[in-house]
Design an enzyme around this catalytic site. Sequence first.
Site, PDB file in Angstrom:
ATOM      1  N   LYS A  93      -1.265  89.166  17.322  1.00  0.00           N
ATOM      2  CA  LYS A  93      -0.157  89.798  18.049  1.00  0.00           C
ATOM      3  C   LYS A  93      -0.028  89.249  19.471  1.00  0.00           C
ATOM      4  O   LYS A  93       1.075  88.915  19.911  1.00  0.00           O
ATOM      5  CB  LYS A  93      -0.352  91.317  18.056  1.00  0.00           C
ATOM      6  CG  LYS A  93       0.726  92.102  18.771  1.00  0.00           C
ATOM      7  CD  LYS A  93       0.796  93.530  18.264  1.00  0.00           C
ATOM      8  CE  LYS A  93      -0.550  94.204  18.263  1.00  0.00           C
ATOM      9  NZ  LYS A  93      -1.133  94.348  19.604  1.00  0.00           N
ATOM     10  N   THR A 127      -1.242  86.389  20.524  1.00  0.00           N
ATOM     11  CA  THR A 127      -0.880  84.978  20.364  1.00  0.00           C
ATOM     12  C   THR A 127       0.622  84.829  20.159  1.00  0.00           C
ATOM     13  O   THR A 127       1.262  83.954  20.760  1.00  0.00           O
ATOM     14  CB  THR A 127      -1.647  84.373  19.163  1.00  0.00           C
ATOM     15  OG1 THR A 127      -3.044  84.515  19.391  1.00  0.00           O
ATOM     16  CG2 THR A 127      -1.306  82.911  18.968  1.00  0.00           C
ATOM     17  N   ARG A 175      -1.680  93.608  28.410  1.00  0.00           N
ATOM     18  CA  ARG A 175      -2.778  94.456  28.878  1.00  0.00           C
ATOM     19  C   ARG A 175      -3.992  93.608  29.250  1.00  0.00           C
ATOM     20  O   ARG A 175      -4.134  92.483  28.788  1.00  0.00           O
ATOM     21  CB  ARG A 175      -3.200  95.449  27.789  1.00  0.00           C
ATOM     22  CG  ARG A 175      -2.173  96.518  27.488  1.00  0.00           C
ATOM     23  CD  ARG A 175      -2.590  97.337  26.282  1.00  0.00           C
ATOM     24  NE  ARG A 175      -2.679  96.504  25.095  1.00  0.00           N
ATOM     25  CZ  ARG A 175      -3.378  96.812  24.013  1.00  0.00           C
ATOM     26  NH1 ARG A 175      -4.073  97.921  23.959  1.00  0.00           N
ATOM     27  NH2 ARG A 175      -3.388  96.008  22.971  1.00  0.00           N
ATOM     28  N   LYS A 200     -14.038  91.328  19.072  1.00  0.00           N
ATOM     29  CA  LYS A 200     -12.959  90.371  19.274  1.00  0.00           C
ATOM     30  C   LYS A 200     -13.418  89.066  19.920  1.00  0.00           C
ATOM     31  O   LYS A 200     -12.922  87.998  19.589  1.00  0.00           O
ATOM     32  CB  LYS A 200     -11.853  91.007  20.120  1.00  0.00           C
ATOM     33  CG  LYS A 200     -11.187  92.197  19.442  1.00  0.00           C
ATOM     34  CD  LYS A 200     -10.079  92.784  20.285  1.00  0.00           C
ATOM     35  CE  LYS A 200      -8.841  91.934  20.232  1.00  0.00           C
ATOM     36  NZ  LYS A 200      -7.687  92.587  20.884  1.00  0.00           N
ATOM     37  N   ALA A 215      -5.018 101.549  22.055  1.00  0.00           N
ATOM     38  CA  ALA A 215      -3.899 102.188  21.354  1.00  0.00           C
ATOM     39  C   ALA A 215      -4.349 103.136  20.259  1.00  0.00           C
ATOM     40  O   ALA A 215      -3.532 103.880  19.732  1.00  0.00           O
ATOM     41  CB  ALA A 215      -2.978 101.127  20.772  1.00  0.00           C
ATOM     42  N   PHE A 263      -2.360  97.386  18.513  1.00  0.00           N
ATOM     43  CA  PHE A 263      -2.497  97.627  17.078  1.00  0.00           C
ATOM     44  C   PHE A 263      -1.134  97.649  16.375  1.00  0.00           C
ATOM     45  O   PHE A 263      -0.224  96.937  16.778  1.00  0.00           O
ATOM     46  CB  PHE A 263      -3.304  98.901  16.822  1.00  0.00           C
ATOM     47  CG  PHE A 263      -4.719  98.817  17.328  1.00  0.00           C
ATOM     48  CD1 PHE A 263      -5.530  97.748  16.997  1.00  0.00           C
ATOM     49  CD2 PHE A 263      -5.247  99.790  18.162  1.00  0.00           C
ATOM     50  CE1 PHE A 263      -6.839  97.649  17.468  1.00  0.00           C
ATOM     51  CE2 PHE A 263      -6.553  99.713  18.636  1.00  0.00           C
ATOM     52  CZ  PHE A 263      -7.338  98.640  18.281  1.00  0.00           C
ATOM     53  N   PHE A 311      -1.123  80.676   9.461  1.00  0.00           N
ATOM     54  CA  PHE A 311      -2.507  80.202   9.532  1.00  0.00           C
ATOM     55  C   PHE A 311      -2.612  78.889   8.759  1.00  0.00           C
ATOM     56  O   PHE A 311      -1.827  78.642   7.831  1.00  0.00           O
ATOM     57  CB  PHE A 311      -3.453  81.234   8.916  1.00  0.00           C
ATOM     58  CG  PHE A 311      -3.902  82.311   9.873  1.00  0.00           C
ATOM     59  CD1 PHE A 311      -5.250  82.516  10.138  1.00  0.00           C
ATOM     60  CD2 PHE A 311      -2.980  83.125  10.508  1.00  0.00           C
ATOM     61  CE1 PHE A 311      -5.658  83.507  11.019  1.00  0.00           C
ATOM     62  CE2 PHE A 311      -3.371  84.120  11.387  1.00  0.00           C
ATOM     63  CZ  PHE A 311      -4.728  84.312  11.647  1.00  0.00           C
ATOM     64  N   TRP A 343       0.308  79.316  17.291  1.00  0.00           N
ATOM     65  CA  TRP A 343      -1.129  79.053  17.423  1.00  0.00           C
ATOM     66  C   TRP A 343      -1.380  77.544  17.445  1.00  0.00           C
ATOM     67  O   TRP A 343      -2.155  77.044  18.254  1.00  0.00           O
ATOM     68  CB  TRP A 343      -1.893  79.704  16.267  1.00  0.00           C
ATOM     69  CG  TRP A 343      -3.366  79.511  16.348  1.00  0.00           C
ATOM     70  CD1 TRP A 343      -4.275  80.278  17.010  1.00  0.00           C
ATOM     71  CD2 TRP A 343      -4.125  78.446  15.729  1.00  0.00           C
ATOM     72  NE1 TRP A 343      -5.547  79.772  16.861  1.00  0.00           N
ATOM     73  CE2 TRP A 343      -5.482  78.650  16.080  1.00  0.00           C
ATOM     74  CE3 TRP A 343      -3.796  77.356  14.928  1.00  0.00           C
ATOM     75  CZ2 TRP A 343      -6.506  77.801  15.638  1.00  0.00           C
ATOM     76  CZ3 TRP A 343      -4.804  76.509  14.495  1.00  0.00           C
ATOM     77  CH2 TRP A 343      -6.147  76.738  14.852  1.00  0.00           C
TER      78      TRP A 343
END
Length: 559
Positions: free
Chosen positions: A73, A75, A96, A107, A275, A303, A384, A412
């Site tokens: 998200k 990215t 954020r 993460k 969140a 999220f 991906f 990405w």
Amino acid sequence: MKFKTDIEIAQEANKELINHVADKIDIKEEFIENYGKYKAKIDYNLLSGIDDVSDGKLILVTAINPTPAGEGKTTTTVGLGDALSRLDKKTIIALREPSLGPVFGVKGGAAGGGYSQVVPMEDINLHFTGDLHAIGAANNLIAAMLDNHIHQGNSLNIDVRRIMWKRAMDMNDRQLRFIVDGLGGKANGTPREDGFDITVASEVMAVLCLAEDLDDLKERLARMVIAYSRDGKPVTVGDIKAQGAAAALLKDALKPNLVQTLEHTPTFIHGGPFANIAHGCNSVMATKMALKLSDYVVTEAGFGADLGAEKFVDIKCRLSGLKPDAVVIVATVRALKHHGGCPKAELNEENIEALEGGIPNLLKHVENVTKNFGIPAVVAINRFPTDTEEELDFIENKCKTLGVNVALSEVWAKGGEGGEALAKEVLELIEKGDNNFSFTYPDDVGIKEKIEAIATKIYGAEGVDYIGQSIKQIEELERLGYNRLPICMAKTQYSLSDDPKKLGRPEDFRISIRNVKVSAGAGFIVALTGDIMTMPGLPKAPAAEKIDVDNKGRIAGLF
């Protein structure tokens, strides 16, 4: 083929001096406070000088329910901002701040990925400009002053069994969830059961993110309920005269932080509430500043759309007057296969059947945004390397058959260039202006009615079960006059339900509310569901095990 890691890409970046980045959005030198060459705080007094400037367009990025497969998200948010810049749109990204807990936990970093990142990535993911430390200090000052008031005679008649305020630290540490403190005799305070929250779950964080200015910050701090007296009256930060000192600790943290993407798009990173246990959005001040300084602002909410986007709409927008012009809903082939029952070990293998099983999760989030919130939306399929053309075509065709806008995102691997198709879709949506923005519930219904509206409309639940003391807590909050406040649901991010194991689009389920409390300073009521924790723990193999620094100060392992 070996791909470069996120941190390798970030460390090779050719960064512009932050003052040059500020020049792009017409920020004068007098409002810039440099933190080295590539970071700066922007004085909030800038806003008072541009009140008459019209706002740009606000684009919200959200996602399906997250999975271990990853959705990308942030990215996508960064790549979309870079893509808009490539299309000659004056753009600012508003994100954020990462919390150290997840960085060292699961993460490993939260500044985007691949060629769609904000930099300096290591600084952003670690101490940055010290905002989270200031928030923790303000939180703990209030805790110390509260306990000192009790120790010095307790003139407010505080019931030590009803102290609501916990200390905070910005780290995942399950050992501190429930503790006993004040032991060792009278000089050490009053013995009681206590505990810690992670800093980003502190109400101080929520207050900072929702404050309009320093005066509003102080007023919100003063309203925060920290305990109850023996006769059931709320005791606030203002009652123990701690708001001024707390605001003094936060005066610099209130200033938005300016950094840049790999492609030099200006980016505000400010505030970091979770969140699943808070409202999950960057600060109102940073968002409003960005809207005054640009034509397009790309922001995100934490999220999935059931948590972050719902709170963005029902809390942040309700309290600030903001309104998104368009929404991007991020999904991946891998995550949809996971929601469709595909084991994690097999996510790299083509599986159309699993994709079909996971699509309903995506469609529920689209429904939430377009029908419940009335905002035009586009699905961004975040590509991906392991995705097959057949899988990508299947999702696109399925979305189009159901009348859902969709675009492939390759940010990405390609940065802003890989987001141009998505950016054009978003611009077209905004140009159409088909926006019927609405909240999930009105202000003037009861607390239970608001909770049940979120559970049934947004999650798809059959209803709500109130367990333990929750009904009594709701009745007390309504008696005290807090019934007009919006609801901040604390729920697992992994499912539309409150059971993280129920993937996809579950049916025939109910939401269990076990605790309801007021965050009067932030201006919302927190309803805790299921087994949600306000102090996370580390996983079996925390990301911290892979993080290191060499003798030249070069960090490795942050993705």
